[in-house]
Design an enzyme around this catalytic site. Structure first.
Site, mmCIF file in Angstrom:
data_model
loop_
_atom_site.group_PDB
_atom_site.id
_atom_site.type_symbol
_atom_site.label_atom_id
_atom_site.label_comp_id
_atom_site.label_asym_id
_atom_site.label_seq_id
_atom_site.Cartn_x
_atom_site.Cartn_y
_atom_site.Cartn_z
ATOM 1 N N GLY A 37 -0.054 4.302 0.134
ATOM 2 C CA GLY A 37 -0.911 5.479 0.722
ATOM 3 C C GLY A 37 -0.117 6.031 1.902
ATOM 4 O O GLY A 37 1.236 6.207 1.882
ATOM 5 N N HIS B 96 9.936 38.359 4.986
ATOM 6 C CA HIS B 96 11.226 37.950 4.061
ATOM 7 C C HIS B 96 12.303 37.683 4.834
ATOM 8 O O HIS B 96 12.669 38.401 5.674
ATOM 9 C CB HIS B 96 11.181 39.011 2.979
ATOM 10 C CG HIS B 96 12.577 38.832 2.159
ATOM 11 N ND1 HIS B 96 12.731 37.849 1.089
ATOM 12 C CD2 HIS B 96 13.999 39.365 2.146
ATOM 13 C CE1 HIS B 96 13.945 37.803 0.543
ATOM 14 N NE2 HIS B 96 14.842 38.634 1.037
ATOM 15 N N GLU C 206 1.660 -1.488 -4.529
ATOM 16 C CA GLU C 206 0.407 -0.643 -4.593
ATOM 17 C C GLU C 206 -0.436 -1.275 -5.749
ATOM 18 O O GLU C 206 0.112 -1.113 -6.621
ATOM 19 C CB GLU C 206 0.779 0.695 -4.760
ATOM 20 C CG GLU C 206 -0.543 1.589 -5.237
ATOM 21 C CD GLU C 206 -1.634 1.749 -4.140
ATOM 22 O OE1 GLU C 206 -1.243 1.950 -2.818
ATOM 23 O OE2 GLU C 206 -2.573 1.606 -4.631
ATOM 24 N N GLY D 143 0.798 -1.055 -0.015
ATOM 25 C CA GLY D 143 0.194 -0.176 -0.017
ATOM 26 C C GLY D 143 0.755 1.117 -0.088
ATOM 27 O O GLY D 143 1.422 1.453 0.947
ATOM 28 N N SER E 255 -0.206 -1.583 5.007
ATOM 29 C CA SER E 255 -0.761 -0.391 5.095
ATOM 30 C C SER E 255 -1.874 -0.180 3.937
ATOM 31 O O SER E 255 -1.617 0.760 2.996
ATOM 32 C CB SER E 255 0.210 0.850 5.362
ATOM 33 O OG SER E 255 1.141 0.699 4.055
HETATM 34 P P1 NAI Z 1 -4.523 4.886 2.588
HETATM 35 O O1 NAI Z 1 -5.817 4.502 2.462
HETATM 36 O O2 NAI Z 1 -3.909 6.008 2.752
HETATM 37 O O3 NAI Z 1 -3.536 4.031 1.621
HETATM 38 C C1 NAI Z 1 -3.629 2.506 1.420
HETATM 39 C C2 NAI Z 1 -3.186 2.296 0.088
HETATM 40 O O4 NAI Z 1 -3.145 0.959 0.115
HETATM 41 C C3 NAI Z 1 -3.959 2.612 -1.148
HETATM 42 O O5 NAI Z 1 -3.258 3.452 -2.052
HETATM 43 C C4 NAI Z 1 -4.650 1.484 -1.817
HETATM 44 O O6 NAI Z 1 -4.827 1.550 -3.208
HETATM 45 C C5 NAI Z 1 -3.761 0.560 -1.425
HETATM 46 N N1 NAI Z 1 -4.190 -0.883 -1.351
HETATM 47 C C6 NAI Z 1 -5.336 -1.260 -0.767
HETATM 48 N N2 NAI Z 1 -5.362 -2.750 -0.943
HETATM 49 C C7 NAI Z 1 -4.092 -3.211 -1.473
HETATM 50 C C8 NAI Z 1 -3.702 -4.450 -1.685
HETATM 51 N N3 NAI Z 1 -4.505 -5.597 -1.559
HETATM 52 N N4 NAI Z 1 -2.532 -4.560 -2.276
HETATM 53 C C9 NAI Z 1 -1.723 -3.408 -2.588
HETATM 54 N N5 NAI Z 1 -2.213 -2.078 -2.278
HETATM 55 C C10 NAI Z 1 -3.393 -2.028 -1.661
HETATM 56 O O7 NAI Z 1 -4.439 4.007 4.077
HETATM 57 P P2 NAI Z 1 -3.057 3.946 5.117
HETATM 58 O O8 NAI Z 1 -1.799 4.267 4.280
HETATM 59 O O9 NAI Z 1 -3.285 2.583 5.489
HETATM 60 O O10 NAI Z 1 -3.636 4.727 6.007
HETATM 61 C C11 NAI Z 1 -4.884 4.860 6.582
HETATM 62 C C12 NAI Z 1 -5.321 6.073 6.712
HETATM 63 O O11 NAI Z 1 -4.700 6.692 8.205
HETATM 64 C C13 NAI Z 1 -5.138 7.180 5.939
HETATM 65 O O12 NAI Z 1 -5.968 7.067 4.777
HETATM 66 C C14 NAI Z 1 -5.316 8.329 6.651
HETATM 67 O O13 NAI Z 1 -6.365 9.041 6.677
HETATM 68 C C15 NAI Z 1 -4.549 8.250 8.079
HETATM 69 N N6 NAI Z 1 -3.280 8.424 8.117
HETATM 70 C C16 NAI Z 1 -3.112 9.827 8.191
HETATM 71 C C17 NAI Z 1 -1.664 10.433 8.216
HETATM 72 C C18 NAI Z 1 -1.579 11.616 7.989
HETATM 73 O O14 NAI Z 1 -2.113 12.541 7.996
HETATM 74 N N7 NAI Z 1 -0.212 12.340 7.679
HETATM 75 C C19 NAI Z 1 -0.646 9.452 8.323
HETATM 76 C C20 NAI Z 1 -1.005 7.923 8.066
HETATM 77 C C21 NAI Z 1 -2.437 7.575 8.049
#
Ligand code: NAI
Ligand code: FAD
Length: 478
Positions: free
Chosen positions: A195, A457, A216, A193, A282
């Site tokens: 993400g 600045h 991904e 993932g 993730s």
């Molecule tokens: P995410 O939704 O950001 O990303 C998950 C990714 O995994 C996506 O790109 C998806 O296409 C991919 N994916 C899904 N199933 C898959 C598979 N079977 N094989 C390969 N890729 C696959 O979710 P993530 O990274 O787990 O984070 C969860 C949530 O936590 C985020 O959406 C966000 O809302 C929150 N978060 C926020 C942060 C921030 O604000 N800086 C930091 C970390 C998390």
């Protein structure tokens, strides 16, 4: 034993603890129950939820340490600083991170005391509703106690989604919990993932020396972000050595004590095997309604398992509200907190408000990525005509002085009204810079408004200013 409160908040994460504090400030007699998956050694509930214990805060601590480590190895020398070969003591890095978590989670207990919020130790589950029409209360079981409350705020958050058939042991196969506690730098790390978590945690371990491969499923990289930003990020991450393979499908995953072996198929349908010492999964998060007994009282969930709410976080049940990751919308701590405040104020008869159009996103990689409002692709799809102001940090003296001139600020303004529709930043301190965009959009500002505001600045914020000027094709320094 039964106890009575005006408000019971179920879950002590950012949505829940903030709702509890605000409700108490407004004069309610409030309790918050926390079942706590991250129990501290004394067995006391730890407040702060995912964010403080196994999310935002610990990940940012590790991102900071690993960033400093990378700077020592790379950009120090460019600036004439030599410190020999840097080494990393992972144990010390984790201990520092744990210290910050402890300090903040106990800080919230202090805030509860200050605001007279009663903390209940235990898992909350709905029992029923009791009383006559004007004095009805909800009954919730918390541990051995039966709690009665006129209003209930469900803030039970989310948990990591796992790959089917691949159990997470948080040793070899980690979700966010184990990813924040890896006790030595893996030689090879596989991340499933690309993400937000994949990019942030992948960056941490890459900077510390791991060979990181991110697999991904989607064919496009960072499809949530503006296309230009995603393109720039892909370029920079590839240069840093973060290997991201798009459009894959995971096949068999074999786990042993030594590591993992992942079969996957690429875009063209060719089969591959990726061997790694550890793996981080993730692939998104799912709403947490475990053991809540929502069905017992008819609390409606949507087809994604989230509690169904209206735009003011009201559920289908009278006096029951839900906020944060357990409802639809971006899974972000600040969104959860905004909803918590809104609900508390609505309960007090005030005009609680949460502007879902101006919730900022930040990805804490290097460069940081942040945005608010619409992306260029969203505007195109909606048929809205717009003007673009895009200025690179390379044209900014402060960014050059910091040795960090990567990226740009891109502003999108309505072609007819000049109202700012979106601000997108990739670059140093994007997480802080984005606030200017949020404030501007909250006040309904035009790009001309920002263009007429004096910016100090030399600062990175001058790039935001120049982007506003560029919406009218009159940048001064580019
Ligand atoms: P995410 O939704 O950001 O990303 C998950 C990714 O995994 C996506 O790109 C998806 O296409 C991919 N994916 C899904 N199933 C898959 C598979 N079977 N094989 C390969 N890729 C696959 O979710 P993530 O990274 O787990 O984070 C969860 C949530 O936590 C985020 O959406 C966000 O809302 C929150 N978060 C926020 C942060 C921030 O604000 N800086 C930091 C970390 C998390
Ligand atoms: P949670 O924080 O999940 O809290 C819910 C709480 O409810 C938990 O403590 C749980 O134990 C408790 N609970 C659950 N069920 C019950 C029950 N029945 N009875 C009693 N208690 C219960 N967001 C950002 O904005 N910025 C970031 O930088 C960021 N980084 C992240 C990094 C990682 C690795 C992860 C995983 C997430 C990150 N997030 C970030 C997302 C953020 O953590 C969540 O959006 C936020 O924590 C949601 O808050 P919440 O109160 O809705 O739920």
């Amino acid at each position: 034993m039964s106890k009575h409160f005006d408000v019971l908040v179920v879950g002590g994460g950012p949505g829940g603890y903030v709702a509890a504090i605000r409700a108490a400030q407004l004069g309610f007699n409030v309790a918050c129950c926390e079942s706590n998956a991250y129990a501290d050694p004394k067995g006391e509930p730890r407040l702060g939820g995912t964010c403080l214990n196994v999310g935002c805060i610990p990940s940012k601590a590790l991102l900071h340490t690993s960033h400093l480590f990378e700077e020592t190895g790379h950009s120090f020398a460019e600036q004439g600083i030599s410190v020999g070969t840097a080494t990393i003591d992972v144990g010390k890095m984790l201990a520092r991170k744990n210290g910050i978590v402890k300090q903040l989670t106990s800080g919230i207990k202090g805030l509860f005391k200050k605001n007279k919020v009663t903390l209940l130790n235990g898992h909350g589950s709905f029992v029923g509703r009791k009383g006559s029409a004007d004095s009805e209360v909800w009954q919730i079981k918390v541990g051995d106690d039966l709690i009665e409350a006129k209003q209930v705020i469900v803030a039970t958050g989310s948990k990591a989604r796992h790959l089917p058939g691949v159990p997470v042991d948080n040793e070899i196969v980690c979700d966010n919990i184990g990813a924040l506690d890896i006790d030595s730098v893996p030689k090879k790390l596989a991340v499933i993932g690309a993400g937000v978590i994949g990019l942030e945690m992948g960056s941490v371990w890459r900077r510390l020396g791991a060979e990181v491969t991110i697999l991904e499923a989607l064919p496009d990289f960072l499809s949530l972000a503006d296309g230009d930003v995603a393109k720039e990020a892909a370029k920079v991450f590839a240069k840093q050595g973060l290997k991201i393979i798009l459009g894959i499908e995971i096949g068999d995953v074999k786990v042993s004590q030594k590591g993992v072996s992942i079969d996957y198929t690429d875009k063209e349908g060719t089969e591959h095997k990726l061997d790694a010492d550890r793996m981080i999964v993730s692939i998104g998060r799912i709403a947490n309604t475990d053991g809540l007994d929502a069905d017992k009282v008819g609390l409606k969930l949507n087809d994604r398992g989230q509690i169904e709410v209206d735009s003011h976080c009201r559920t289908n049940l009278p006096g029951v509200w839900a906020v944060g990751d357990v409802v639809a919308g971006p899974m972000l701590a600040h969104k959860a907190m905004e909803e918590g405040v809104m609900v508390a104020e609505m309960m007090a008869g005030q005009a609680g408000h949460c502007n879902f159009d101006t919730i900022p996103w930040v990805i804490y990689t290097s460069p940081e990525i942040a945005w608010v409002g619409k992306t260029e692709q969203q505007l195109k799809a909606a048929g809205i005509s717009y003007r673009v102001g895009k200025i690179p940090f390379a044209a900014n003296g402060r960014a050059l002085g910091m040795g960090d001139p990567t990226g740009f600020v891109k502003m999108l303004a309505c072609a007819e009204t000049d109202r700012i529709l979106g601000v997108h930043v990739i670059g140093a301190n994007a997480s802080e810079l984005i606030s200017e965009g949020v404030v501007a959009m909250e006040f309904g500002a035009a790009s001309e408004d920002l263009a007429r505001i004096c910016h100090a600045h030399p600062t990175l914020s001058e790039v935001v200013h120049e982007a506003a000027l560029a919406c009218d094709k009159r940048p001064l320094h580019f």
